[in-house]
Design a protein around this motif. Structure first.
Motif, PDB file in Angstrom:
ATOM      1  N   GLU A  82      -4.308  -2.575  -5.147  1.00  0.00           N
ATOM      2  CA  GLU A  82      -5.380  -2.428  -6.131  1.00  0.00           C
ATOM      3  C   GLU A  82      -4.944  -2.942  -7.499  1.00  0.00           C
ATOM      4  OE1 GLU A  82      -7.970   1.359  -7.423  1.00  0.00           O
ATOM      5  OE2 GLU A  82      -7.374   1.242  -5.302  1.00  0.00           O
ATOM      6  N   GLN A  83      -3.740  -2.522  -7.895  1.00  0.00           N
ATOM      7  CA  GLN A  83      -3.195  -2.980  -9.175  1.00  0.00           C
ATOM      8  C   GLN A  83      -3.023  -4.496  -9.169  1.00  0.00           C
ATOM      9  OE1 GLN A  83       0.315  -0.506  -9.047  1.00  0.00           O
ATOM     10  NE2 GLN A  83      -0.324   0.590 -10.898  1.00  0.00           N
ATOM     11  N   ARG A 142       8.705   4.293  -6.704  1.00  0.00           N
ATOM     12  CA  ARG A 142       8.556   2.969  -6.075  1.00  0.00           C
ATOM     13  C   ARG A 142       9.864   2.196  -6.135  1.00  0.00           C
ATOM     14  NH1 ARG A 142       2.766   0.970  -8.618  1.00  0.00           N
ATOM     15  NH2 ARG A 142       1.629   2.886  -8.145  1.00  0.00           N
ATOM     16  N   GLU A 176       1.104   3.417  -3.156  1.00  0.00           N
ATOM     17  CA  GLU A 176      -0.035   4.230  -3.589  1.00  0.00           C
ATOM     18  C   GLU A 176       0.381   5.668  -3.915  1.00  0.00           C
ATOM     19  OE1 GLU A 176      -3.649   2.417  -4.020  1.00  0.00           O
ATOM     20  OE2 GLU A 176      -2.930   2.089  -1.987  1.00  0.00           O
ATOM     21  N   SER A 177      -0.076   6.160  -5.009  1.00  0.00           N
ATOM     22  CA  SER A 177       0.194   7.523  -5.491  1.00  0.00           C
ATOM     23  C   SER A 177       1.690   7.816  -5.635  1.00  0.00           C
ATOM     24  CB  SER A 177      -0.463   8.585  -4.604  1.00  0.00           C
ATOM     25  OG  SER A 177       0.214   8.692  -3.374  1.00  0.00           O
ATOM     26  N   PRO A 180       0.832  -1.222   0.000  1.00  0.00           N
ATOM     27  CA  PRO A 180       0.000   0.000   0.000  1.00  0.00           C
ATOM     28  C   PRO A 180       0.859   1.262   0.000  1.00  0.00           C
ATOM     29  CG  PRO A 180      -0.087  -1.111   2.132  1.00  0.00           C
ATOM     30  CD  PRO A 180       0.633  -2.029   1.209  1.00  0.00           C
ATOM     31  N   THR A 231       0.566  -1.651  -6.330  1.00  0.00           N
ATOM     32  CA  THR A 231      -0.283  -1.349  -5.182  1.00  0.00           C
ATOM     33  C   THR A 231      -1.269  -2.516  -5.065  1.00  0.00           C
ATOM     34  OG1 THR A 231      -1.877  -0.219  -6.564  1.00  0.00           O
ATOM     35  CG2 THR A 231      -0.153   1.135  -5.605  1.00  0.00           C
TER      36      THR A 231
END
Lengths: 214, 87
Positions: free
Chosen positions: B78-79, B52, B45-46, B42, B76
């Motif tokens: 979500e990905q 990263r 994120e953003s 997490p 992330t």
């Protein structure tokens, strides 16, 4: 000396002459050295030189003439300095630091970068770090400030890709940008049109045409 | 020869990045100098891809010195969810 002189006396008289002259010169030079020491070194301590802790008994006081050794600052000519890399990355829109040349990459990761850029029809400058240890590791940092490309970008690996003077990533990032299509946007920002985009449009047009004709 | 193995690297990354999923593969045939990592965190994120990767690189800065090649994928959660069904 005597032994040598005696031995050489058997060979030739001229040789003997040379040796005697060496012996003489040696005596002269010893006294000359003594005089030199007396003239050029000023006693400053009280104890014998060998017994002094920092051996400051004799300190040199005179200098000979005005000979001045000048060092050409290497930093201006050295590769791998920040200035040098700054210059390199701005020379072309896309600049790649890699192992080997685009025609003959010497590492799988460098090869991948070359292949991706080729697919997008990008022309770029490439620099072979294997040919320049300074660029690769910043070998001469101590004397001329060569950082090396890894320090420059704070990136631990090679290849490294720069677009518009900005570091965008290594092999992994370029590959993922290629897969996601992000690379097309990145190139567009630098005013480069990806060849893949043209290809895609071409295909789309063909598809449309074939659909129309059906 | 590197003293690091994949468990060590996975543990370190998991701890530092609060990774929800992580795989580290050793591609070096045992010499421990070539790794491939998939990290889901997490904390990504953003963050841009470059950021990263820089996070991961800085965590492994010391190890990187003796690691010859390190391939990474940083996602992330979500990905990761989106990608999972495909793979």
């Amino acid at each position: 000396m005597e032994i040598i002189a005696r031995a050489s006396s058997r060979t030739s008289s001229s040789c003997k002459l040379i040796i005697t002259s060496i012996v003489c010169r040696r005596i002269v030079s010893t006294s000359g050295l003594h005089r030199y020491l007396m003239l050029n070194l000023k006693p400053t301590g009280t104890s014998r030189p060998g017994n002094m802790l920092n051996n400051t008994f004799l300190s040199k006081t005179t200098s000979y003439g005005h000979s001045k050794v000048s060092f050409t600052p290497l930093s201006t000519a050295a590769t791998g300095t920040k200035e040098h890399v700054d210059e390199l990355v701005k020379k072309n829109k896309v600049v790649v630091f890699m192992k080997g040349d685009p025609d003959a990459p010497r590492c799988g990761f460098s090869n991948a970068v070359v292949q991706i850029l080729r697919m997008h029809g990008v022309t770029y400058d490439s620099h072979n770090v294997l040919e320049d240890e300074n660029l690769r590791q910043g070998l001469f940092y101590f004397c001329c400030g060569a950082l090396g490309i890894k320090e420059y970008s704070n990136w631990p690996t090679i290849p490294q890709v720069y677009v518009d003077g900005q570091f965008i990533g290594g092999c992994d990032i370029l590959l993922q940008m290629h897969q996601s299509g992000e690379i097309i946007e990145e190139l567009k920002k630098a005013g480069i049109r990806s060849a893949l985009l043209d290809q895609a449009l071409e295909e789309e047009r063909k598809n449309m045409d074939s659909k129309k004709s059906e | 020869m590197s003293e690091y193995n994949r468990e060590y690297i996975a543990d370190k990354l998991r701890k530092e990045l609060d990774a929800t999923y992580i795989t580290v593969d050793d591609l070096s045939d045992g010499c421990g100098a070539k790794f491939q990592a998939l990290i889901v965190s997490p904390k990504f994120e953003s963050k841009s891809l470059l950021e990263r990767h820089r996070m991961v690189n800085s965590i492994l800065a010391e190890e990187m010195k003796s690691i010859h090649a390190f391939t990474q994928k940083t996602l992330t959660p979500e990905q990761w969810k989106k990608q999972k069904p495909q793979s």
